[in-house]
Motif scaffolding. Structure first.
Motif, PDB file in Angstrom:
ATOM      1  N   SER A  57      67.962  -5.636  99.369  1.00 36.09           N
ATOM      2  CA  SER A  57      68.710  -4.880  98.369  1.00 36.09           C
ATOM      3  C   SER A  57      69.669  -5.825  97.659  1.00 36.09           C
ATOM      4  O   SER A  57      70.464  -6.501  98.316  1.00 36.09           O
ATOM      5  N   LEU A  58      69.570  -5.873  96.363  1.00 40.09           N
ATOM      6  CA  LEU A  58      70.433  -6.736  95.574  1.00 40.09           C
ATOM      7  C   LEU A  58      71.509  -5.914  94.884  1.00 40.09           C
ATOM      8  O   LEU A  58      71.262  -4.786  94.458  1.00 40.09           O
ATOM      9  N   THR A  59      72.677  -6.519  94.757  1.00 47.33           N
ATOM     10  CA  THR A  59      73.745  -5.868  94.019  1.00 47.33           C
ATOM     11  C   THR A  59      73.474  -5.999  92.529  1.00 47.33           C
ATOM     12  O   THR A  59      72.625  -6.804  92.096  1.00 47.33           O
ATOM     13  N   VAL A  60      74.209  -5.259  91.745  1.00 50.33           N
ATOM     14  CA  VAL A  60      74.086  -5.345  90.289  1.00 50.33           C
ATOM     15  C   VAL A  60      74.404  -6.767  89.832  1.00 50.33           C
ATOM     16  O   VAL A  60      73.722  -7.321  88.955  1.00 50.33           O
ATOM     17  N   GLU A  61      75.423  -7.364  90.444  1.00 51.96           N
ATOM     18  CA  GLU A  61      75.807  -8.727  90.084  1.00 51.96           C
ATOM     19  C   GLU A  61      74.702  -9.730  90.403  1.00 51.96           C
ATOM     20  O   GLU A  61      74.417 -10.638  89.616  1.00 51.96           O
ATOM     21  N   GLN A  62      74.054  -9.577  91.560  1.00 57.95           N
ATOM     22  CA  GLN A  62      72.970 -10.483  91.940  1.00 57.95           C
ATOM     23  C   GLN A  62      71.790 -10.347  90.982  1.00 57.95           C
ATOM     24  O   GLN A  62      71.189 -11.348  90.577  1.00 57.95           O
ATOM     25  N   ARG A  63      71.470  -9.116  90.608  1.00 54.28           N
ATOM     26  CA  ARG A  63      70.382  -8.906  89.647  1.00 54.28           C
ATOM     27  C   ARG A  63      70.709  -9.547  88.308  1.00 54.28           C
ATOM     28  O   ARG A  63      69.844 -10.153  87.668  1.00 54.28           O
ATOM     29  N   GLU A 120      72.678 -12.142  87.798  1.00 52.15           N
ATOM     30  CA  GLU A 120      72.586 -13.596  87.943  1.00 52.15           C
ATOM     31  C   GLU A 120      71.140 -14.063  87.921  1.00 52.15           C
ATOM     32  O   GLU A 120      70.817 -15.096  87.322  1.00 52.15           O
TER      33      GLU A 120
END
Length: 76
Positions: free
Chosen positions: A38-44, A46
């Motif tokens: 599961s990725l955070t919005v920030e990771q997506r 980036e």
């Protein structure tokens, strides 16, 4: 060998293993395969930005990075 045959074969082979370390290694492999990342919005964001940079040619290859590191290491 069909998938069902392969599963049966693996189940049989695993049932014969008495080495707990080996069984833990198999468990780790199975856990990794079924893990959902599961990725955070920030990771997506980036990742998307990185993909855009790659598409624009804004990146450095591993070979280039290795050369730069070697130059830096020689200077220090």
């Amino acid at each position: 060998m069909t998938i069902l045959d392969l599963k049966k074969h693996l189940i049989q082979r695993i049932s014969e293993i008495n080495d707990s370390n080996f069984l833990e290694a198999i468990k780790t492999i199975l856990d990794t395969k079924s893990a959902v990342i599961s990725l955070t919005v920030e990771q997506r964001a980036e990742i998307k930005q990185s993909q855009e940079q790659i598409n624009q040619g804004i990146f450095i290859t591993q070979d280039q990075l290795d050369e730069e590191f070697e130059k830096w290491a020689d200077e220090n």
